[in-house]
Design a protein around this motif. Structure first.
Motif, PDB file in Angstrom:
ATOM      1  N   GLU A   3     121.267 -90.129  39.533  1.00 25.86           N
ATOM      2  CA  GLU A   3     121.346 -91.846  38.349  1.00 25.86           C
ATOM      3  C   GLU A   3     120.968 -92.493  38.112  1.00 25.86           C
ATOM      4  OE1 GLU A   3     125.684 -93.438  35.827  1.00 25.86           O
ATOM      5  OE2 GLU A   3     125.730 -92.459  37.821  1.00 25.86           O
ATOM      6  N   ALA A   4     120.179 -93.603  39.220  1.00 28.91           N
ATOM      7  CA  ALA A   4     119.762 -94.387  38.970  1.00 28.91           C
ATOM      8  C   ALA A   4     118.073 -94.033  39.047  1.00 28.91           C
ATOM      9  CB  ALA A   4     119.733 -95.065  40.499  1.00 28.91           C
ATOM     10  N   ALA A   5     117.850 -93.184  39.283  1.00 28.04           N
ATOM     11  CA  ALA A   5     116.585 -92.711  38.686  1.00 28.04           C
ATOM     12  C   ALA A   5     116.148 -92.654  37.160  1.00 28.04           C
ATOM     13  CB  ALA A   5     116.012 -91.580  39.874  1.00 28.04           C
ATOM     14  N   LEU A   6     117.186 -92.220  37.167  1.00 31.45           N
ATOM     15  CA  LEU A   6     117.361 -91.288  35.476  1.00 31.45           C
ATOM     16  C   LEU A   6     117.379 -92.519  34.572  1.00 31.45           C
ATOM     17  CD1 LEU A   6     119.601 -88.088  35.360  1.00 31.45           C
ATOM     18  CD2 LEU A   6     116.861 -88.538  35.301  1.00 31.45           C
ATOM     19  N   ASN A   7     117.977 -93.049  35.124  1.00 33.64           N
ATOM     20  CA  ASN A   7     118.429 -94.740  34.450  1.00 33.64           C
ATOM     21  C   ASN A   7     117.037 -95.498  34.311  1.00 33.64           C
ATOM     22  OD1 ASN A   7     121.220 -94.580  33.203  1.00 33.64           O
ATOM     23  ND2 ASN A   7     121.368 -95.513  35.550  1.00 33.64           N
ATOM     24  N   VAL A   8     116.300 -95.669  34.967  1.00 32.70           N
ATOM     25  CA  VAL A   8     115.408 -96.383  35.573  1.00 32.70           C
ATOM     26  C   VAL A   8     114.286 -95.808  34.015  1.00 32.70           C
ATOM     27  CG1 VAL A   8     112.910 -96.914  36.579  1.00 32.70           C
ATOM     28  CG2 VAL A   8     115.567 -97.123  37.527  1.00 32.70           C
ATOM     29  N   LEU A   9     114.295 -94.188  34.661  1.00 31.17           N
ATOM     30  CA  LEU A   9     113.431 -93.441  33.747  1.00 31.17           C
ATOM     31  C   LEU A   9     113.009 -94.250  32.262  1.00 31.17           C
ATOM     32  CD1 LEU A   9     110.984 -91.359  33.716  1.00 31.17           C
ATOM     33  CD2 LEU A   9     112.406 -89.792  33.881  1.00 31.17           C
ATOM     34  N   SER A  10     114.477 -94.108  31.959  1.00 35.29           N
ATOM     35  CA  SER A  10     114.615 -93.965  30.375  1.00 35.29           C
ATOM     36  C   SER A  10     114.893 -95.230  29.937  1.00 35.29           C
ATOM     37  CB  SER A  10     116.776 -93.907  29.654  1.00 35.29           C
ATOM     38  OG  SER A  10     116.805 -92.605  30.887  1.00 35.29           O
ATOM     39  N   PHE A  11     114.299 -96.621  30.869  1.00 36.80           N
ATOM     40  CA  PHE A  11     114.144 -97.994  30.225  1.00 36.80           C
ATOM     41  C   PHE A  11     113.145 -97.715  30.139  1.00 36.80           C
ATOM     42  CE2 PHE A  11     113.773-102.566  31.428  1.00 36.80           C
ATOM     43  CZ  PHE A  11     114.803-102.677  29.994  1.00 36.80           C
ATOM     44  N   LEU A  12     112.214 -97.035  30.590  1.00 40.87           N
ATOM     45  CA  LEU A  12     110.228 -97.096  31.112  1.00 40.87           C
ATOM     46  C   LEU A  12     109.913 -96.448  29.644  1.00 40.87           C
ATOM     47  CD1 LEU A  12     109.276 -95.428  34.524  1.00 40.87           C
ATOM     48  CD2 LEU A  12     109.513 -98.259  33.519  1.00 40.87           C
ATOM     49  N   PHE A  13     111.021 -95.585  29.231  1.00 42.60           N
ATOM     50  CA  PHE A  13     110.200 -94.568  28.476  1.00 42.60           C
ATOM     51  C   PHE A  13     111.062 -95.795  26.691  1.00 42.60           C
ATOM     52  CE2 PHE A  13     110.385 -90.631  30.859  1.00 42.60           C
ATOM     53  CZ  PHE A  13     109.160 -89.874  29.203  1.00 42.60           C
ATOM     54  N   LEU A  14     111.405 -96.090  27.177  1.00 38.67           N
ATOM     55  CA  LEU A  14     112.356 -97.209  26.112  1.00 38.67           C
ATOM     56  C   LEU A  14     111.267 -98.562  26.206  1.00 38.67           C
ATOM     57  CD1 LEU A  14     114.474 -98.346  24.097  1.00 38.67           C
ATOM     58  CD2 LEU A  14     115.112 -99.739  26.176  1.00 38.67           C
ATOM     59  N   GLY A  15     110.563 -98.886  26.564  1.00 35.38           N
ATOM     60  CA  GLY A  15     109.435 -99.577  26.889  1.00 35.38           C
ATOM     61  C   GLY A  15     108.661 -98.945  26.104  1.00 35.38           C
ATOM     62  N   PHE A  16     108.044 -98.193  26.336  1.00 39.90           N
ATOM     63  CA  PHE A  16     107.359 -97.387  25.255  1.00 39.90           C
ATOM     64  C   PHE A  16     107.511 -97.909  23.889  1.00 39.90           C
ATOM     65  CE2 PHE A  16     105.110 -93.777  22.682  1.00 39.90           C
ATOM     66  CZ  PHE A  16     104.101 -94.182  22.626  1.00 39.90           C
ATOM     67  N   PHE A  17     108.816 -97.512  23.711  1.00 33.76           N
ATOM     68  CA  PHE A  17     109.194 -97.070  22.174  1.00 33.76           C
ATOM     69  C   PHE A  17     108.798 -98.729  21.238  1.00 33.76           C
ATOM     70  CE2 PHE A  17     110.605 -92.707  23.003  1.00 33.76           C
ATOM     71  CZ  PHE A  17     109.297 -91.647  21.956  1.00 33.76           C
ATOM     72  N   LEU A  18     109.278 -99.704  22.438  1.00 33.93           N
ATOM     73  CA  LEU A  18     109.613-101.035  22.158  1.00 33.93           C
ATOM     74  C   LEU A  18     108.150-101.426  21.883  1.00 33.93           C
ATOM     75  CD1 LEU A  18     112.696-102.462  24.318  1.00 33.93           C
ATOM     76  CD2 LEU A  18     112.913-101.945  21.802  1.00 33.93           C
ATOM     77  N   GLY A  19     107.233-101.554  23.032  1.00 33.81           N
ATOM     78  CA  GLY A  19     106.204-101.444  22.679  1.00 33.81           C
ATOM     79  C   GLY A  19     105.575-100.921  21.256  1.00 33.81           C
ATOM     80  N   LEU A 199     104.150 -99.465  30.065  1.00 33.20           N
ATOM     81  CA  LEU A 199     103.916 -98.527  29.121  1.00 33.20           C
ATOM     82  C   LEU A 199     104.631 -99.131  28.179  1.00 33.20           C
ATOM     83  CD1 LEU A 199     106.683 -95.744  30.987  1.00 33.20           C
ATOM     84  CD2 LEU A 199     104.324 -95.297  29.641  1.00 33.20           C
ATOM     85  N   PHE A 200     105.516-100.446  28.244  1.00 34.44           N
ATOM     86  CA  PHE A 200     104.682-101.064  26.494  1.00 34.44           C
ATOM     87  C   PHE A 200     103.765-101.307  26.039  1.00 34.44           C
ATOM     88  CE2 PHE A 200     105.176-105.441  24.196  1.00 34.44           C
ATOM     89  CZ  PHE A 200     106.502-105.331  23.695  1.00 34.44           C
ATOM     90  N   GLY A 201     102.294-102.044  27.070  1.00 39.12           N
ATOM     91  CA  GLY A 201     101.032-101.645  26.559  1.00 39.12           C
ATOM     92  C   GLY A 201     100.713-101.099  25.619  1.00 39.12           C
ATOM     93  N   LEU A 202     101.508 -99.537  26.073  1.00 40.01           N
ATOM     94  CA  LEU A 202     100.705 -98.229  25.303  1.00 40.01           C
ATOM     95  C   LEU A 202     101.138 -97.915  24.274  1.00 40.01           C
ATOM     96  CD1 LEU A 202     100.795 -96.276  28.536  1.00 40.01           C
ATOM     97  CD2 LEU A 202      98.797 -96.877  27.675  1.00 40.01           C
ATOM     98  N   GLY A 203     102.819 -98.465  24.000  1.00 39.82           N
ATOM     99  CA  GLY A 203     103.407 -98.019  22.557  1.00 39.82           C
ATOM    100  C   GLY A 203     103.363 -98.778  22.036  1.00 39.82           C
ATOM    101  N   THR A 204     102.450-100.620  22.383  1.00 39.35           N
ATOM    102  CA  THR A 204     101.868-101.300  21.381  1.00 39.35           C
ATOM    103  C   THR A 204     100.615-100.585  21.235  1.00 39.35           C
ATOM    104  OG1 THR A 204     103.107-103.137  22.941  1.00 39.35           O
ATOM    105  CG2 THR A 204     101.408-103.728  20.696  1.00 39.35           C
ATOM    106  N   ILE A 205      99.804-100.614  21.599  1.00 36.15           N
ATOM    107  CA  ILE A 205      97.913 -99.672  21.479  1.00 36.15           C
ATOM    108  C   ILE A 205      98.542 -98.518  20.576  1.00 36.15           C
ATOM    109  CG2 ILE A 205      96.561 -99.289  21.954  1.00 36.15           C
ATOM    110  CD1 ILE A 205      96.207-100.175  24.476  1.00 36.15           C
ATOM    111  N   VAL A 206      99.423 -97.658  20.764  1.00 30.50           N
ATOM    112  CA  VAL A 206      99.521 -96.448  19.231  1.00 30.50           C
ATOM    113  C   VAL A 206     100.570 -96.803  18.348  1.00 30.50           C
ATOM    114  CG1 VAL A 206     101.185 -94.814  19.572  1.00 30.50           C
ATOM    115  CG2 VAL A 206      99.842 -94.927  21.547  1.00 30.50           C
TER     116      VAL A 206
END
Length: 269
Positions: A3-19, A199-206
């Motif tokens: 569950e901890a790994a899933l939470n981290v993974l979800s937050f990473l994807f959230l970083g992309f969309f927040l970017g 991932l935040f940076g990649l989201g910002t680029i896109v």
């Protein structure tokens, strides 16, 4: 997967969309609109957006990593100075756009049969409004702006992306501390926090590439079909950039708790 790994993974994807969402901030849109106002190619505009996003990501990664890995604390006056630089940059972008638009508008208003296309003065290649009649060219051959720089570096592909890259760097300075501090409040693991930044940076680029595609469409269309309206659009983008920069400069530098007061109050945002 735990569950901890899933939470981290979800937050990473959230970083992309927040970017991607971060790319739509008003000061970012104003700056990139001013830059692409003279662009004639939709593809070129997308690459300009990518260059801005890369510059932004470089700064966010550098400053964010210093905060996350080394625990660097940014003093309020320094943090506000980084945001103050964004206001100065927007004013400069506005002035440069208005200066070029004024010259083009003067040529368009007083000389008949003027048009805009790519042409050369020897090995100096550029475009501006001009005609082929006597006195209709708009400037003497030796009076082309930035002629020496363009002649020396114009053939280098990266030269055209340098300005948006630098603008992205400055904008990254203004927002990197807030992003890093937000991550530290949620993710304590260094690797995961740095992954979020990336991932935040990649989201910002896109996101910025998509924004520049949208913004460049009216400039590209009117440059060919409605040159007078295109000139008005460029003037409007310059005025908006200048006005937005002045508002930022006043708010960050001189308002209550501002940079130039005795007790600056800085809240990263």
């Amino acid at each position: 997967m735990t569950e901890a790994a899933l939470n981290v993974l979800s937050f990473l994807f959230l970083g992309f969309f927040l970017g991607m969402r971060h790319a739509t901030d008003a000061d970012h849109v104003v700056a990139i609109a001013t830059i692409v106002s003279r662009e004639r190619s939709v593809v070129g505009s997308a690459l300009i957006g990518a260059a801005w996003g890369v510059g932004h990501t470089v700064t966010v990664m550098a400053v964010g990593a210093a905060i996350i890995v080394f625990g660097v604390v940014i003093p309020p006056r320094l943090g506000m100075s980084m945001e103050f630089a964004v206001g100065i940059m927007l004013v400069l972008l506005g002035v440069l756009t208005l200066t070029g638009s004024r010259a083009d508008g003067a040529a368009h208003a007083h000389v008949p049969d003027v048009h805009d296309h790519l042409h050369a003065h020897g090995d100096y290649l550029h475009r501006h409004l001009h005609g082929h009649g006597p006195g209709a060219h708009g400037h003497a051959d030796e009076q082309t702006p930035l002629a020496r720089l363009d002649c020396g570096f114009g053939r280098i592909a990266l030269y055209g992306w340098l300005r948006p890259f630098v603008v992205g760097l400055v904008h990254g300075l203004a927002g990197s501390a807030a992003v890093a501090l937000m991550i530290l409040s949620v993710i304590r693991e260094t690797v995961a926090a740095l992954g979020y930044l990336l991932l935040f940076g990649l989201g910002t680029i896109v996101g910025m590439m998509l924004i520049t595609l949208i913004l460049s469409a009216p400039f590209t269309f009117t440059a060919v079909n409605l040159p007078k309206f295109n000139w008005r659009l460029r003037v409007a983008s310059g005025l908006v950039s200048f006005a937005f920069g002045v508002v930022l400069i006043y708010g960050i530098g001189f308002a209550e708790g501002g940079l130039f007061t005795d007790a600056p109050i800085w809240e990263p945002h």
